[in-house]
Write a protein that holds these residues in place. Structure first.
Motif, PDB file in Angstrom:
ATOM      1  N   TYR A  15       0.838  -1.204   0.000  1.00 36.35           N
ATOM      2  CA  TYR A  15       0.000   0.000   0.000  1.00 36.35           C
ATOM      3  C   TYR A  15       0.870   1.251   0.000  1.00 36.35           C
ATOM      4  O   TYR A  15       1.819   1.369   0.776  1.00 36.35           O
ATOM      5  N   GLU A  16       0.556   2.154  -0.902  1.00 31.99           N
ATOM      6  CA  GLU A  16       1.317   3.397  -0.967  1.00 31.99           C
ATOM      7  C   GLU A  16       0.483   4.510  -0.330  1.00 31.99           C
ATOM      8  O   GLU A  16      -0.483   4.983  -0.903  1.00 31.99           O
ATOM      9  N   PRO A  17       0.851   4.909   0.885  1.00 32.24           N
ATOM     10  CA  PRO A  17       0.030   5.914   1.562  1.00 32.24           C
ATOM     11  C   PRO A  17       0.230   7.289   0.933  1.00 32.24           C
ATOM     12  O   PRO A  17       1.167   7.490   0.164  1.00 32.24           O
ATOM     13  N   GLY A  18      -0.667   8.210   1.246  1.00 29.56           N
ATOM     14  CA  GLY A  18      -0.494   9.596   0.823  1.00 29.56           C
ATOM     15  C   GLY A  18       0.884  10.070   1.266  1.00 29.56           C
ATOM     16  O   GLY A  18       1.365   9.709   2.334  1.00 29.56           O
ATOM     17  N   LYS A  19       1.536  10.853   0.426  1.00 25.50           N
ATOM     18  CA  LYS A  19       2.916  11.262   0.724  1.00 25.50           C
ATOM     19  C   LYS A  19       2.983  12.154   1.964  1.00 25.50           C
ATOM     20  O   LYS A  19       2.292  13.162   2.040  1.00 25.50           O
ATOM     21  N   PRO A  20       3.816  11.814   2.943  1.00 24.34           N
ATOM     22  CA  PRO A  20       3.912  12.649   4.141  1.00 24.34           C
ATOM     23  C   PRO A  20       4.549  14.006   3.844  1.00 24.34           C
ATOM     24  O   PRO A  20       5.407  14.116   2.962  1.00 24.34           O
ATOM     25  N   ILE A  21       4.145  15.020   4.590  1.00 26.55           N
ATOM     26  CA  ILE A  21       4.657  16.379   4.416  1.00 26.55           C
ATOM     27  C   ILE A  21       6.193  16.409   4.527  1.00 26.55           C
ATOM     28  O   ILE A  21       6.874  17.056   3.728  1.00 26.55           O
ATOM     29  N   ALA A  22       6.725  15.679   5.495  1.00 27.68           N
ATOM     30  CA  ALA A  22       8.180  15.716   5.727  1.00 27.68           C
ATOM     31  C   ALA A  22       8.956  15.236   4.498  1.00 27.68           C
ATOM     32  O   ALA A  22      10.014  15.788   4.161  1.00 27.68           O
ATOM     33  N   ASP A  23       8.436  14.236   3.794  1.00 31.96           N
ATOM     34  CA  ASP A  23       9.115  13.718   2.601  1.00 31.96           C
ATOM     35  C   ASP A  23       9.176  14.777   1.510  1.00 31.96           C
ATOM     36  O   ASP A  23      10.212  14.963   0.859  1.00 31.96           O
ATOM     37  N   VAL A  24       8.051  15.458   1.313  1.00 34.21           N
ATOM     38  CA  VAL A  24       7.991  16.474   0.265  1.00 34.21           C
ATOM     39  C   VAL A  24       8.887  17.655   0.628  1.00 34.21           C
ATOM     40  O   VAL A  24       9.582  18.216  -0.222  1.00 34.21           O
ATOM     41  N   ALA A  25       8.885  18.016   1.914  1.00 35.37           N
ATOM     42  CA  ALA A  25       9.719  19.123   2.383  1.00 35.37           C
ATOM     43  C   ALA A  25      11.179  18.854   2.035  1.00 35.37           C
ATOM     44  O   ALA A  25      11.893  19.721   1.533  1.00 35.37           O
ATOM     45  N   LYS A  26      11.606  17.614   2.290  1.00 34.00           N
ATOM     46  CA  LYS A  26      12.993  17.236   2.067  1.00 34.00           C
ATOM     47  C   LYS A  26      13.314  17.194   0.571  1.00 34.00           C
ATOM     48  O   LYS A  26      14.332  17.709   0.122  1.00 34.00           O
ATOM     49  N   GLU A  27      12.401  16.587  -0.179  1.00 33.37           N
ATOM     50  CA  GLU A  27      12.630  16.389  -1.601  1.00 33.37           C
ATOM     51  C   GLU A  27      12.756  17.711  -2.364  1.00 33.37           C
ATOM     52  O   GLU A  27      13.570  17.844  -3.262  1.00 33.37           O
ATOM     53  N   TYR A  28      11.912  18.681  -2.009  1.00 37.94           N
ATOM     54  CA  TYR A  28      11.884  19.921  -2.786  1.00 37.94           C
ATOM     55  C   TYR A  28      12.385  21.144  -2.015  1.00 37.94           C
ATOM     56  O   TYR A  28      12.317  22.261  -2.511  1.00 37.94           O
ATOM     57  N   GLY A  29      12.863  20.924  -0.803  1.00 37.45           N
ATOM     58  CA  GLY A  29      13.334  22.043   0.003  1.00 37.45           C
ATOM     59  C   GLY A  29      12.243  23.063   0.280  1.00 37.45           C
ATOM     60  O   GLY A  29      12.496  24.260   0.328  1.00 37.45           O
ATOM     61  N   LEU A  30      11.025  22.607   0.446  1.00 38.81           N
ATOM     62  CA  LEU A  30       9.901  23.512   0.707  1.00 38.81           C
ATOM     63  C   LEU A  30       9.605  23.575   2.206  1.00 38.81           C
ATOM     64  O   LEU A  30       9.923  22.650   2.951  1.00 38.81           O
ATOM     65  N   THR A  31       9.020  24.675   2.632  1.00 38.49           N
ATOM     66  CA  THR A  31       8.643  24.754   4.046  1.00 38.49           C
ATOM     67  C   THR A  31       7.128  24.782   4.253  1.00 38.49           C
ATOM     68  O   THR A  31       6.610  24.186   5.163  1.00 38.49           O
ATOM     69  N   ASN A  32       6.451  25.509   3.369  1.00 42.52           N
ATOM     70  CA  ASN A  32       5.012  25.687   3.579  1.00 42.52           C
ATOM     71  C   ASN A  32       4.212  24.708   2.709  1.00 42.52           C
ATOM     72  O   ASN A  32       3.830  25.009   1.590  1.00 42.52           O
ATOM     73  N   ILE A  33       4.001  23.522   3.276  1.00 40.35           N
ATOM     74  CA  ILE A  33       3.372  22.452   2.488  1.00 40.35           C
ATOM     75  C   ILE A  33       2.015  22.113   3.080  1.00 40.35           C
ATOM     76  O   ILE A  33       1.852  22.087   4.304  1.00 40.35           O
ATOM     77  N   ILE A  34       1.037  21.874   2.225  1.00 40.39           N
ATOM     78  CA  ILE A  34      -0.240  21.394   2.741  1.00 40.39           C
ATOM     79  C   ILE A  34      -0.532  20.014   2.164  1.00 40.39           C
ATOM     80  O   ILE A  34      -0.206  19.719   1.013  1.00 40.39           O
ATOM     81  N   LYS A  35      -1.125  19.170   2.997  1.00 39.99           N
ATOM     82  CA  LYS A  35      -1.440  17.806   2.556  1.00 39.99           C
ATOM     83  C   LYS A  35      -2.942  17.636   2.470  1.00 39.99           C
ATOM     84  O   LYS A  35      -3.652  17.757   3.461  1.00 39.99           O
ATOM     85  N   MET A  36      -3.406  17.385   1.268  1.00 37.73           N
ATOM     86  CA  MET A  36      -4.833  17.162   1.042  1.00 37.73           C
ATOM     87  C   MET A  36      -4.955  15.852   0.285  1.00 37.73           C
ATOM     88  O   MET A  36      -5.582  15.761  -0.761  1.00 37.73           O
ATOM     89  N   ALA A  37      -4.300  14.831   0.856  1.00 35.40           N
ATOM     90  CA  ALA A  37      -4.137  13.584   0.109  1.00 35.40           C
ATOM     91  C   ALA A  37      -4.699  12.360   0.809  1.00 35.40           C
ATOM     92  O   ALA A  37      -4.908  11.329   0.180  1.00 35.40           O
ATOM     93  N   SER A  38      -4.940  12.424   2.097  1.00 38.20           N
ATOM     94  CA  SER A  38      -5.298  11.195   2.807  1.00 38.20           C
ATOM     95  C   SER A  38      -6.597  11.312   3.590  1.00 38.20           C
ATOM     96  O   SER A  38      -6.829  10.533   4.517  1.00 38.20           O
ATOM     97  N   ASN A  39      -7.404  12.290   3.225  1.00 40.26           N
ATOM     98  CA  ASN A  39      -8.721  12.462   3.860  1.00 40.26           C
ATOM     99  C   ASN A  39      -8.623  12.645   5.373  1.00 40.26           C
ATOM    100  O   ASN A  39      -9.504  12.225   6.128  1.00 40.26           O
ATOM    101  N   GLU A  40      -7.523  13.260   5.786  1.00 47.02           N
ATOM    102  CA  GLU A  40      -7.324  13.505   7.216  1.00 47.02           C
ATOM    103  C   GLU A  40      -8.113  14.724   7.663  1.00 47.02           C
ATOM    104  O   GLU A  40      -8.629  15.481   6.841  1.00 47.02           O
TER     105      GLU A  40
END
Ligand SMILES: *Cc1c(COP(=O)(O)O)cnc(C)c1O
Length: 361
Positions: A15-40
């Protein structure tokens, strides 16, 4: 030499879960990330629960949880107006799906589910070596006739979800009861209500008393992960006949729901004002996104849940990556279909702005 796993699990893709914010932050060097991927839950968790948990922790976590979950089951029994022997607790609703499969599926049994249903129904069935029959949808809603005509003498479990993830579609009350009347009594119906609290349609089935009294072969599955905002603690439950509950309990691990999760769930039930707040915010956000989609000429499928399936000219993976690069995580589905979870109004607006930017609309 590689050690071979059971052959039933070979086709399963983990199962591939919705991508966690921390992973995206690291991958793209971003700080202000929003996650609208896992119905949380965009509002987090009930402050009543969070404050309670702080005190709760002072009492220590060195003791095993109550393996029977007595207090939580009693709270749920009261909340749902059913006897406690009809309730089984699970480590998230996800574990309920696997426990039902473990308790009931033999290799070669058939299960029936719809395409565009939660992938975990298929995985849970496949792990047990069952044969999976998938039926098509009509306009992204269940084709109930096709589900029924797929039932054979070998069918053991029918998996349905209402409202459905990821399509957001709903089976109304009369249609549901008419459908259940036509299912043979030897077929177990797993009726997943992960999103039922978000449904606003007048004719959404809300009478669980009727459901479990009239259909002893139904297992109603619920979760604290969505409207209650406790996804990180992992707690779900089912309501079913006492006999089925007994069988599920046979495969349940002795301490499957942590003591903190049990405590938090009990407290969460007490804060229905929070639930109402999340419900209202979800409706507002849904309307906002619908209107924005309409203005942009984007095709979407009306939802009774907290997420919306929509379609663009872009391949879903590409759109997912492009959105991610500007700090908005949404969930790719197959082909050109995407799913967005409804967020706070600020998140919803940012999602629409980002989508406009990427699609150059
Ligand atoms: C989110 C979800 C669940 C519940 O997940 P848990 O976090 O394991 O409780 C169950 N079914 C569907 C369809 C879901 O989307």
């Amino acid at each position: 030499m590689t050690i071979k796993p059971r052959k039933d699990i070979e086709p399963i893709i983990p199962y591939e879960p919705g991508k966690p914010i921390a992973d995206v932050a690291k991958e793209y060097g971003l700080t202000n990330i929003i996650k609208m991927a896992s119905n949380e839950n965009p509002l987090g968790s009930s402050p009543h629960v969070i404050n309670g948990l702080k005190d709760y922790l002072d009492g220590g976590i060195n003791l095993y949880p109550d393996g029977n979950g007595t207090d939580l089951k009693e709270a749920l029994a009261q909340f749902c107006d059913v006897d406690t022997d009809r309730i089984v607790l699970s480590n998230g609703a996800d574990e309920m799906l696997t426990m039902v499969a473990q308790a009931y599926l033999n290799p070669g049994d058939e299960v029936v589910m719809s395409e565009w249903a939660f992938t975990r129904y298929g995985d849970a069935s496949q792990i047990m070596g069952a044969d999976i029959i998938r039926t098509p949808m009509i306009d992204f809603a269940y084709d109930l006739d096709s589900l029924i005509s797929s039932i054979t003498d070998k069918t053991k479990v029918l998996w349905i979800c209402n409202p459905n993830n990821p399509t957001g579609s709903m089976i109304d009350k009369d249609t549901l009861y008419g459908f259940l009347d036509r299912i043979p009594k030897q077929v177990l119906i797993v009726y997943d209500e992960a999103y039922h609290e978000f449904a606003s349609a007048e004719n959404f089935p809300r009478d669980n008393q009727h459901l479990i009294d009239s259909y002893p072969n139904v297992i109603v599955v619920r979760t604290f992960s969505k409207i209650y905002g406790l996804a990180g603690l992992r707690v779900g439950y089912c309501i079913t006949s006492p006999g089925i509950a007994r069988n599920i309990n046979k495969v349940r691990g002795p301490f499957n729901v942590s003591s903190m999760a049990q405590y938090a769930a009990i407290e969460a039930l007490k804060d229905q004002a929070f639930v109402k707040e999340v419900y209202d915010l979800n409706l507002e956000g849904k309307e906002y996104i619908y209107e924005a989609f309409k203005a942009m000429g984007i095709v979407y499928y009306p939802s009774e849940a907290n997420h919306i399936l929509f379609e663009t000219d872009w391949n879903a993976r590409d759109l997912f990556v492009a959105m991610q690069k500007i700090g908005v995580i949404i969930r790719p589905q197959k082909d050109n279909y995407m799913r967005v979870s409804i967020g706070t109004m600020e998140e919803n607006r940012r999602f629409i702005e980002a989508l406009k930017e990427v699609l150059a609309i």
